[in-house]
Enzyme design. Structure first.
Site, short mmCIF file in Angstrom:
data_model
loop_
_atom_site.label_atom_id
_atom_site.label_comp_id
_atom_site.label_asym_id
_atom_site.label_seq_id
_atom_site.Cartn_x
_atom_site.Cartn_y
_atom_site.Cartn_z
CG ASP A 90 -2.06 -0.96 1.14
OD1 ASP A 90 -2.19 -1.63 0.11
OD2 ASP A 90 -2.82 -1.08 2.12
CG ASP A 145 3.24 -7.17 10.53
OD1 ASP A 145 2.39 -7.49 9.68
OD2 ASP A 145 2.94 -6.77 11.67
CG ASP A 147 8.28 -5.39 12.17
OD1 ASP A 147 7.44 -5.99 11.49
OD2 ASP A 147 8.05 -4.98 13.32
CG ASP A 238 -3.82 -8.70 15.59
OD1 ASP A 238 -4.71 -7.97 16.08
OD2 ASP A 238 -2.62 -8.50 15.77
#
Length: 498
Positions: A90, A145, A147, A238
């Site tokens: 995005d 994700d 990271d 989540d």
């Protein structure tokens, strides 16, 4: 005047009792962990042929880490023909062009890899995951994700648990790539270790609800669909999906022995942004799913634990109330004998403060049995940081209660690590910053106020109060001055990762 004294004191004790209740819950978690942690889940059987897995990588403006992410995914020990890689992008910066180049490399190496770029961020992360599912080929979906840096064997260690048709999710335990990077990352790691090692293990292996941590987990695609799919009416999609799926009788597994390393926020604003999102989202989920939990057929002890979990962030409001009541209580306390005071305050202290120390020490002992004692020195920092974060997180709770909408604010990542006690790279300049607010100013004023209260206690010879109050000014000054330092660096054009 006597009525006023008793009013202050009763309010003060009630706030402490509320915090003690959540402290008691922590001790219950430790008890459940000690009682059930040995019950490791067993693989029912093994797949004769490995199933197709879709790896979903939701990213938004991650120019510093997207290459590292894709490189680590390409190193997964899993057949290429059984792996689909979706980069759900995005981004509005050069992350997209970097990702395009990396995806082309993966395709050249024989991977089924695609870049799915959205111009419209509807639903934020949940919307990106939902959009990716439309073209996901795998029966199972591994979410990471930006990271995170998964270990190569993570799929081999997890996928075979899905031979049990009722398993909807396998969650791995987060590791910390940059645990020793600075004081903030060190304390953050202790906070997360308590949640991931103690809470998640205790809840899962004692038959309570436990939740997907948003990343580092593998979903059965059928489970996601059966639970209603990804919804984006909360900031913690989540947690929301996890409760909805378990209410549909899907079972989850938490593998605390399987670690998936990740990068911790290295500056205060990034940490505040992350905590605000998690806190606000959890209260939104509380409002959304708690009624359904109490209407369900689950046993009372499961419902009570879920309630304690979903309401735990209300403790930030209690801590803020306590901040306003501490000084009046020291000045206008009603007359009572020393023994009565001890009878009231000692149990409260044990449950409200002692439980925190015991909880996080237990998590370190469980994860680092040979070196856990080295973490004791960081416990005062943990307590101080928790107090310092109270304004930021209490604001998040109030925003959720008042239905104040806010976007999904990303946590800035810089691709920094600290391995073997050495910084892996020189400081990196970045224009990524967390969203600013007036919170640091309020934190600074709280720090000044509690410094006054601390000096007052010292001048009056009240050493017990002095020791008890010391984390308050330290915590508020640390969170505020750290944020001021980031703003100053940005204003002078020297925005760097520390």
């Amino acid at each position: 005047m006597e009525f006023l004294k008793w009013s202050w004191y009763v309010a003060y004790v009630l706030a402490l009792l509320g915090l003690s209740g959540y402290g008691c819950h922590r001790l219950c978690i430790v008890y459940l962990y000690l009682k059930h942690s040995w019950r490791r889940p067993e693989i029912k059987t093994r797949f004769s042929e490995l199933p197709l897995v879709t790896v979903q990588l939701p990213v938004f403006n991650e120019m510093h880490v997207v290459k590292r992410l894709l490189t680590s995914v390409a190193q997964l020990d899993y057949p290429k023909d059984k792996l689909q890689i979706q980069l759900l992008d995005d981004s509005t910066d050069e992350t997209t062009s970097i990702a395009e180049g990396e995806i082309l490399k993966l395709q050249g190496e024989g991977f089924d890899a695609e870049l799915i770029h959205r111009e419209d961020r509807t639903g934020f992360k949940a919307g990106a995951l939902e959009n990716g599912l439309e073209t996901a080929k795998g029966e199972y979906v591994f979410i990471l994700d930006a990271d995170f840096v998964p270990n190569p064997d993570v799929l081999q260690k997890t996928i075979h648990y899905f031979t049990d048709d009722k398993i909807g999710l396998i969650q791995t335990r987060w590791g910390h790539l940059n645990r020793n990077y600075n004081l903030l990352t060190r304390v953050q790691a202790m906070f997360l270790d308590g949640h991931l090692e103690l809470e998640q293990t205790a809840r899962n292996r004692s038959g309570r609800f436990f939740t997907f941590n948003g990343t580092g987990g593998i979903w059965r695609k059928e489970c996601i669909s059966d639970a209603g799919g990804w919804e984006h009416d909360t900031l913690t999609e989540d947690m929301d999906l996890s409760y909805r799926a378990q209410l549909r009788d899907w079972r989850f597994i938490f593998l605390n022995e399987v670690e998936t390393p990740a990068e911790l926020p290295v500056d205060m604003d990034g940490f505040k942004s992350q905590q605000h999102r998690w806190t606000k989202g959890s209260i939104q989920c509380c409002k959304k799913v708690l009624p359904a939990i109490w209407k369900s057929k689950f046993p009372l002890y499961v419902k009570l634990e879920a309630t304690a979990h979903l309401t735990s962030n209300f403790a930030w409001l209690l801590l803020m109330v306590l901040c306003f009541l501490i000084f009046p209580n020291t000045k206008y306390q009603p007359e009572m004998s020393l023994w009565v005071k001890a009878l009231i305050h000692i149990p409260i202290f044990i449950f409200a403060s002692g439980s925190v120390v015991f909880f996080y020490l237990m998590s370190q002992k469980a994860l680092h049995p040979k070196s856990w004692w080295k973490e004791i020195v960081y416990l005062p920092c943990l307590l101080a940081l928790g107090i310092g974060m109270s304004i930021n997180n209490a604001r998040a709770v109030m925003e959720a209660l008042l239905n104040m909408e806010s976007g999904f604010v990303r946590t800035p990542k810089y691709g920094v690590e600290k391995i073997r006690e050495e910084k892996s790279s020189s400081p990196r300049k970045s224009r990524y910053k967390a969203i600013k607010s007036a919170t640091p100013i309020l934190e600074f004023f709280f720090g000044v106020f509690f410094l006054f209260v601390l000096i007052d206690a010292l001048l009056n010879g009240n050493l017990v109060s002095f020791i008890f109050l010391l984390p308050f000014p330290l915590g508020f000054f640390y969170t505020s001055i750290s944020s001021f330092a980031i703003s100053w660096s940005a204003a002078t054009g020297d925005r760097q990762v520390e």
